[in-house]
Design a protein around this motif. Structure first.
Motif, mmCIF file in Angstrom:
data_model
loop_
_atom_site.group_PDB
_atom_site.id
_atom_site.type_symbol
_atom_site.label_atom_id
_atom_site.label_comp_id
_atom_site.label_asym_id
_atom_site.label_seq_id
_atom_site.Cartn_x
_atom_site.Cartn_y
_atom_site.Cartn_z
ATOM 1 N N PHE A 190 0.740 -1.253 -0.661
ATOM 2 C CA PHE A 190 -0.352 -0.153 0.136
ATOM 3 C C PHE A 190 0.789 0.994 0.096
ATOM 4 O O PHE A 190 0.002 2.380 -0.215
ATOM 5 C CB PHE A 190 -1.240 0.016 1.692
ATOM 6 C CG PHE A 190 -1.758 -0.926 0.935
ATOM 7 C CD1 PHE A 190 -2.453 -1.146 -0.725
ATOM 8 C CD2 PHE A 190 -2.160 -1.500 2.620
ATOM 9 C CE1 PHE A 190 -3.777 -2.718 -0.035
ATOM 10 C CE2 PHE A 190 -3.105 -2.762 2.268
ATOM 11 C CZ PHE A 190 -4.077 -3.227 1.191
ATOM 12 N N TYR A 215 -6.309 -3.028 -6.259
ATOM 13 C CA TYR A 215 -7.144 -2.285 -5.692
ATOM 14 C C TYR A 215 -8.725 -2.912 -7.056
ATOM 15 O O TYR A 215 -8.094 -3.270 -7.899
ATOM 16 C CB TYR A 215 -7.725 -1.070 -5.977
ATOM 17 C CG TYR A 215 -7.262 -0.717 -4.156
ATOM 18 C CD1 TYR A 215 -7.731 -1.302 -2.984
ATOM 19 C CD2 TYR A 215 -5.201 -0.444 -3.979
ATOM 20 C CE1 TYR A 215 -7.213 -0.867 -2.126
ATOM 21 C CE2 TYR A 215 -4.837 -0.020 -2.923
ATOM 22 C CZ TYR A 215 -6.063 0.314 -1.788
ATOM 23 O OH TYR A 215 -4.963 0.266 -0.633
ATOM 24 N N MET A 226 -13.151 4.956 1.432
ATOM 25 C CA MET A 226 -12.390 5.954 0.261
ATOM 26 C C MET A 226 -12.486 5.121 -1.293
ATOM 27 O O MET A 226 -12.113 5.908 -1.705
ATOM 28 C CB MET A 226 -10.937 6.337 0.999
ATOM 29 C CG MET A 226 -11.328 7.098 2.131
ATOM 30 S SD MET A 226 -12.085 8.690 2.156
ATOM 31 C CE MET A 226 -12.060 9.346 0.565
ATOM 32 N N GLU A 227 -12.525 4.341 -0.816
ATOM 33 C CA GLU A 227 -12.455 3.467 -2.828
ATOM 34 C C GLU A 227 -14.185 2.781 -2.862
ATOM 35 O O GLU A 227 -14.456 2.526 -2.077
ATOM 36 C CB GLU A 227 -11.926 1.887 -2.590
ATOM 37 C CG GLU A 227 -12.045 0.911 -3.935
ATOM 38 C CD GLU A 227 -11.623 -0.164 -3.650
ATOM 39 O OE1 GLU A 227 -11.262 -0.898 -4.731
ATOM 40 O OE2 GLU A 227 -11.833 -0.762 -2.182
ATOM 41 N N VAL A 283 -9.275 -4.425 -0.749
ATOM 42 C CA VAL A 283 -10.489 -3.833 -0.790
ATOM 43 C C VAL A 283 -10.319 -1.827 0.006
ATOM 44 O O VAL A 283 -9.863 -2.320 1.175
ATOM 45 C CB VAL A 283 -11.770 -4.436 0.168
ATOM 46 C CG1 VAL A 283 -12.379 -3.343 -0.071
ATOM 47 C CG2 VAL A 283 -11.820 -5.025 -1.946
ATOM 48 N N GLY A 284 -10.750 -1.552 -0.818
ATOM 49 C CA GLY A 284 -10.073 0.457 0.163
ATOM 50 C C GLY A 284 -11.401 0.719 1.171
ATOM 51 O O GLY A 284 -11.929 1.603 1.169
ATOM 52 N N GLY A 285 -11.402 -0.499 2.663
ATOM 53 C CA GLY A 285 -12.162 0.392 2.975
ATOM 54 C C GLY A 285 -13.422 -0.408 3.291
ATOM 55 O O GLY A 285 -14.349 -0.376 1.786
ATOM 56 N N PHE A 295 -16.519 -0.669 5.721
ATOM 57 C CA PHE A 295 -17.304 -0.521 6.615
ATOM 58 C C PHE A 295 -18.989 -0.724 6.555
ATOM 59 O O PHE A 295 -19.552 0.025 7.081
ATOM 60 C CB PHE A 295 -17.595 1.334 6.438
ATOM 61 C CG PHE A 295 -15.838 1.506 6.625
ATOM 62 C CD1 PHE A 295 -15.605 1.502 8.125
ATOM 63 C CD2 PHE A 295 -15.892 2.563 6.075
ATOM 64 C CE1 PHE A 295 -14.067 2.394 7.950
ATOM 65 C CE2 PHE A 295 -14.261 2.887 6.164
ATOM 66 C CZ PHE A 295 -13.270 2.999 6.985
ATOM 67 N N HIS A 314 -10.560 -5.520 4.478
ATOM 68 C CA HIS A 314 -10.277 -4.613 3.749
ATOM 69 C C HIS A 314 -9.873 -3.765 4.540
ATOM 70 O O HIS A 314 -10.734 -2.067 4.704
ATOM 71 C CB HIS A 314 -11.460 -3.983 3.009
ATOM 72 C CG HIS A 314 -12.976 -4.588 4.155
ATOM 73 N ND1 HIS A 314 -12.888 -6.338 4.036
ATOM 74 C CD2 HIS A 314 -13.329 -4.412 4.565
ATOM 75 C CE1 HIS A 314 -14.228 -6.468 5.243
ATOM 76 N NE2 HIS A 314 -14.464 -5.046 5.469
ATOM 77 N N GLY A 315 -8.951 -3.760 5.173
ATOM 78 C CA GLY A 315 -7.894 -2.210 5.932
ATOM 79 C C GLY A 315 -7.928 -2.778 7.715
ATOM 80 O O GLY A 315 -7.009 -2.931 8.787
#
Ligand code: FES
Ligand code: FES
Lengths: 161, 787
Positions: B19, B26, B202-203, B253-255, B257, B506-507
């Motif tokens: 990263f 991604y 953010m992604e 995977v960029g986040g 939630f 994813h984080g």
């Protein structure tokens, strides 16, 4: 289509773009430098931050043609010559300044620009400077610490507070 | 002291290298040979009838390959919902069809109507402009109360009303609860809104569909928290593709939630179109599109009543909630206001009677589903707010009132179905007061006063149910699938091993933490352990990552698989050393015959498992690879005390968060650095909800907050450094690692602490304000101050 040429991470590159092609798309699509990310369409998030002639810019707000002849630096060019992490990159790892990693390239590029301007920023200055970079994962706590540490200032070690 | 790199230590994250150097992969970084680009044309009205879609002009545009509309999906299923809720009257919830592309009507701004696929993205967008779509506007229902009115326009004409369900929990408690409230010495009532939020990883979401004609195999690359779930839902219910012909990959995977749990139309579309067009099809969401197509979170309107006896003991709690479902039922949507909310309404308190009523409502808005915490923040917020209000009405200290009512004996059976296994709420409260320097608060408040500012301190004490699994339990609760987790541990001949987990990172840093656990169990370097996740072709069927279930459920599955591997390896070691299986011990990567100096290294045994010269084939099969599925007996119950200190400018109503302290009990912790990072991120999201974030619609259903220009994401300067602590540990009693999960705590515990702090500041300044709805913007605070 127009021809555009620039230097990216020290390497001369060129390509064919439309007038409306953004610098970020030229980097990601034409050059396959996918480290620079796109997180928004209103120039707010900073995931696309690169350096253009040593100034931080949001690559989603610059037309590729406007970067004609420019010297561009992206996250792919940030490591030391031997491939090891640069001081800032290393500090992000040491202080857990990233989680999903999506905002990270922009954060590192912003941090590098900040430290060039202000070698020993205060915490408030770091936070202020990051106004144009959004991170949804870290709550900024460890990003701020990483940048302070990269500037050579003492910070509390990770996970010992 | 934890072993360096083992459980309890904080090795640096191995995923960081890629990263930090721009070499992460991604979904949008994936470009397949010959790919075409999809552009979704979406409704710009909240409610309308589609009269016609003219595609001719668009089809004639340069580069256009094909335009798709609902007609292309005749025969395909709708997007399924994973939970079914039963109403108080015994009827099952109303469940409308959720088509891939709008059929006949559009039901929210952003509802996809057509898709243009073209050679380039720019061409697809240009052609999208040329589509001739005629829509007859229909009156929209946005506000939940008006949606329930007799004469309200129907979001779905085939349903009898806009009510999805009317759920009572526990119905048998209702009368007793009502009676206790009638007979109480004191009842505190509070009406509040839990504001609608957008998760905003953010992604942005991405889907890339691919089809291999030679094998008839479809592959979908997608930004998902649970690729196996997407494969199951999309394959079995939407597109009719059997699992063996469908691969779903969720790379970096960029986040997430929560917003990337659900199965979305764009995933099904790209998979379908790639097969139809015989070429890869890629879609990348713009941020504006994300605002109107990612499932939203929260959006509850609640009235809560807390009854107390003359000694201030809680005697009953009643809460009524309207929960917005949006226009369609997203994958987990019905479960959020019910089972993830109602079961937590006891909080940390010994309230003998609790009754929860939830009416779920369809409106012409984007579907609402899980967002970090999902239901639990909504439960905690109302409870921790009403307790503070009760304390103020009764003139008692809010901390003392909480302490007096804390549950202190475990296991504790709540009146709302769940049983807490462990906890020590006084310990976390003590810790909070200590590390937030609560004792020094009055001095700091005096200092603020001297500067013309108001300072306030607010607390909350949360509990959450994590490790979302117990299949049997969730089945009784309406889940249409069990929620176990799986792992395969494959040891290679030279001793390195690969863990294939159904969890997804994813984080969260699983590649680091999962390796820590294995390295500890076997006594080998973590570098010898590779963690594979996010690809249905490489991992066993697993349910993914949400609800802080990764280490508690996925980690437990991995431990079970590793235990099987170790048991078998011991047998092989016993054979090599001509000893009895039961005498073999494994420590620091060596097998020893107990009480002797005979030993063999881990690598000798693994080599013998695959390429032996002398192997007891009749007793043991060669190879060293095991799979385990783990289904826990119960949820886990992390808890903690949160304290927020704010300063308020009485002239402007502006709130500054000066300090935020979290004292959590997460059970055992694998990697403190990562756990603290999770709390920081959760706090930022919770503080964001309380202070600035708000997803707003106007009365016509236009999304007002549809970009980062109008949806206020917390920035670095909005937040303080946090003080977090996880030294209070009551290990979970029913999973092998004693872990509870930490992903959502920050987002659950922080909003009520912040609002309580602001109200404390106001009262200290003589402003008798009972409540302000989030977000506590300067305008809202200032208006409240004017009485
Ligand atoms: S993508 Fe450039 S600022 Fe968001
Ligand atoms: S690390 Fe995920 S957005 Fe910053």
């Amino acid at each position: 289509m127009h021809k555009v040429s620039m230097t990216v991470n020290g390497r001369p590159v060129s390509g064919e773009v439309e007038g409306r092609t953004l610098l970020v798309d030229f980097l990601r699509v034409n050059l396959r430098l996918t480290g620079t990310h796109v997180g928004c369409d209103t120039s707010q998030c900073g995931a696309c931050t690169v350096h253009m002639d040593d100034q931080p810019v949001k690559a989603c707000s610059v037309l590729a043609l406007d970067a004609e002849g420019a010297d561009i630096a992206t996250i792919e060019g940030m490591a030391n010559a031997d491939g090891s992490l640069s001081t800032i990159q290393q500090a992000f790892q040491d202080y857990h300044g990233l989680q999903c990693g999506f905002c990270t390239p922009g954060m590192v590029m912003a941090a590098a620009a900040l430290l060039r301007e202000t070698p020993r920023p205060t915490e408030a200055e770091v936070r202020e400077y990051l106004d144009g970079n959004i991170c949804r994962c870290t709550g900024y706590h460890n990003i701020v610490k990483a940048i302070m540490a990269a500037s050579g200032q003492e910070v509390v070690p990770v996970a010992a507070e | 002291m934890p072993k360096d790199g083992g459980i309890g230590s904080s090795p640096k994250r191995r995923e960081d290298i890629r990263f930090l150097t721009g070499t992460g992969r991604y979904s949008d970084d994936i470009n397949l040979h010959g790919q075409a680009y999809a552009h979704f044309v979406r409704s710009d009205v909240a409610h309308g009838r589609i009269l016609s879609i003219g595609t001719e002009a668009a089809m004639a545009m340069p580069g256009v390959i094909r335009v798709f509309t609902a007609r292309d999906f005749e025969g395909a299923g709708g997007i399924p919902c994973g939970w079914q809720i039963t109403s108080r009257d015994g009827s099952v919830m109303q469940e409308p069809k959720h088509p891939i592309l709008a059929e006949g009507k559009v039901r929210h701004v952003g509802d996809p109507i057509a898709v243009v696929v073209a050679e380039t993205l720019a061409q697809a967008r240009d052609a999208g402009e040329a589509l001739e779509i005629e829509i007859e506007d229909l009156p929209a229902v946005i506000d939940m109360r008006s949606a329930l009115a007799e004469d309200a326009p129907l979001v779905h004409e085939d349903l009898s009303s806009n009510l999805c369900y009317d759920w009572g929990f526990v119905e048998e408690n209702r009368e007793a609860t009502d009676r206790a409230i009638r007979e109480a010495a004191h009842v505190t009532t509070l009406e509040l809104v839990n504001n609608r939020l957008v998760a905003n990883p953010m992604e942005p979401r991405v889907a890339v569909g691919d089809y291999a004609a030679h094998s008839d195999e479809s592959t979908l690359y997608t930004t998902s928290q649970n690729p196996h779930v997407i494969r199951l839902l999309m394959g079995a219910f939407v597109l009719n593709i059997p699992e063996h012909k469908l691969r779903v990959v969720a790379p970096d995977v960029g986040g997430g939630f929560g917003a990337k749990i659900f199965h979305y139309a764009e995933e099904a579309f790209c998979t379908f179109a790639a097969k139809a067009l015989r070429r890869p099809v890629k879609w990348t969401s713009s941020r504006s599109e994300a605002f109107m197509s990612d499932a939203h979170g929260r959006d509850h309107v609640t009235r809560i009543e807390l009854a107390l006896d003359a000694d201030n003991n809680f005697t009953a709690l009643r809460t009524e909630t309207l929960a917005n479902m949006g226009a369609y039922l997203s994958t987990f949507a019905p479960s959020i206001p019910t089972w993830l909310h109602g079961t937590l309404m006891a909080g940390n308190y010994r309230t003998p009677l609790v009754y929860v009523n939830v009416k779920a409502v369809f409106t012409n808005t984007v579907p609402v589903d899980a967002y970090r915490g999902a239901g639990r923040p909504e439960a905690t917020f109302q409870l921790e707010r009403v307790i503070d209000k009760a304390a103020r009405e009764l003139g008692v200290d809010p901390i003392a009132l909480r302490r007096q009512n804390f549950i202190t004996e475990f296991p504790y059976q709540t009146p709302v179905a769940v049983q807490y296994d462990t906890g020590d709420y006084h310990a976390t409260m003590d810790k909070l007061l200590e590390i937030s320097d609560h004792a020094g608060f009055e001095d700091r408040a005096a200092d603020s006063r001297a500067r013309g500012k108001l300072r306030g301190f607010g607390i909350s004490h949360y509990i959450e149910a994590c490790g979302i699994a117990p299949s049997n339990l969730v089945g009784q609760l309406g889940a249409r699938a069990g929620l176990y987790e799986s792992a395969t541990v494959r040891v290679n001949a030279t001793g390195g091993l690969v863990v294939m987990t159904g969890s997804h990172s994813h984080g969260q840093g699983h590649e680091t933490t999962f390796a820590q656990v294995i390295s500890d169990m076997i006594g080998i370097d973590a570098d010898m352990v590779e963690i594979v996740h996010g690809d249905t072709a490489r991992t066993p069927m697993g349910m993914g990552t949400y609800g802080s279930r990764s280490i508690a459920v996925g980690g437990s599955a991995m431990v079970r698989a590793a235990e099987k591997v170790i048991a078998k390896a011991k047998k092989i070691a016993a054979h090599l050393m001509e000893a009895a299986d039961s005498d073999i011990e494994l420590a620091d990567g060596r097998f020893t015959v107990a009480g002797t100096d005979k030993s063999v290294a881990w690598g000798d045994v693994t080599l013998a498992a695959y390429v032996p010269h002398n192997y007891p084939l009749e007793d043991i099969e060669p190879g060293l690879e095991e799979t385990a599925f783990y289904d826990p007996a119960n949820f886990t119950f992390p808890s903690g005390a949160y304290g927020c200190e704010v300063e308020l400018d009485p002239d402007t109503g502006e709130v500054t968060v000066l300090g935020f302290t979290a004292a959590d009990d997460f059970g055992n912790v694998i990697n403190p650095m990562i756990v603290e990072g999770q709390v920081h991120g959760g706090l930022a999201q919770g503080i964001g909800q309380a202070l600035m974030e708000n997803c707003a619609y106007d009365e016509n259903g236009q999304l007002i907050s549809a970009s980062y220009m109008d949806y206020a994401m917390p920035r670095a300067a909005d937040l303080p450094m946090f003080r977090v602590d996880h030294s209070c540990v009551t290990p979970c009693t029913h999973n092998p690692l004693g872990v509870k999960g930490c992903g959502e705590a920050g987002a659950i515990g922080s909003p009520p602490a912040l609002v309580n702090a602001v109200l404390d500041a106001l009262h200290r300044g003589g402003h008798r304000v009972d409540h302000i709805d989030m977000p506590l913007t300067p305008a809202r605070v200032w208006t409240a101050m004017q009485g």
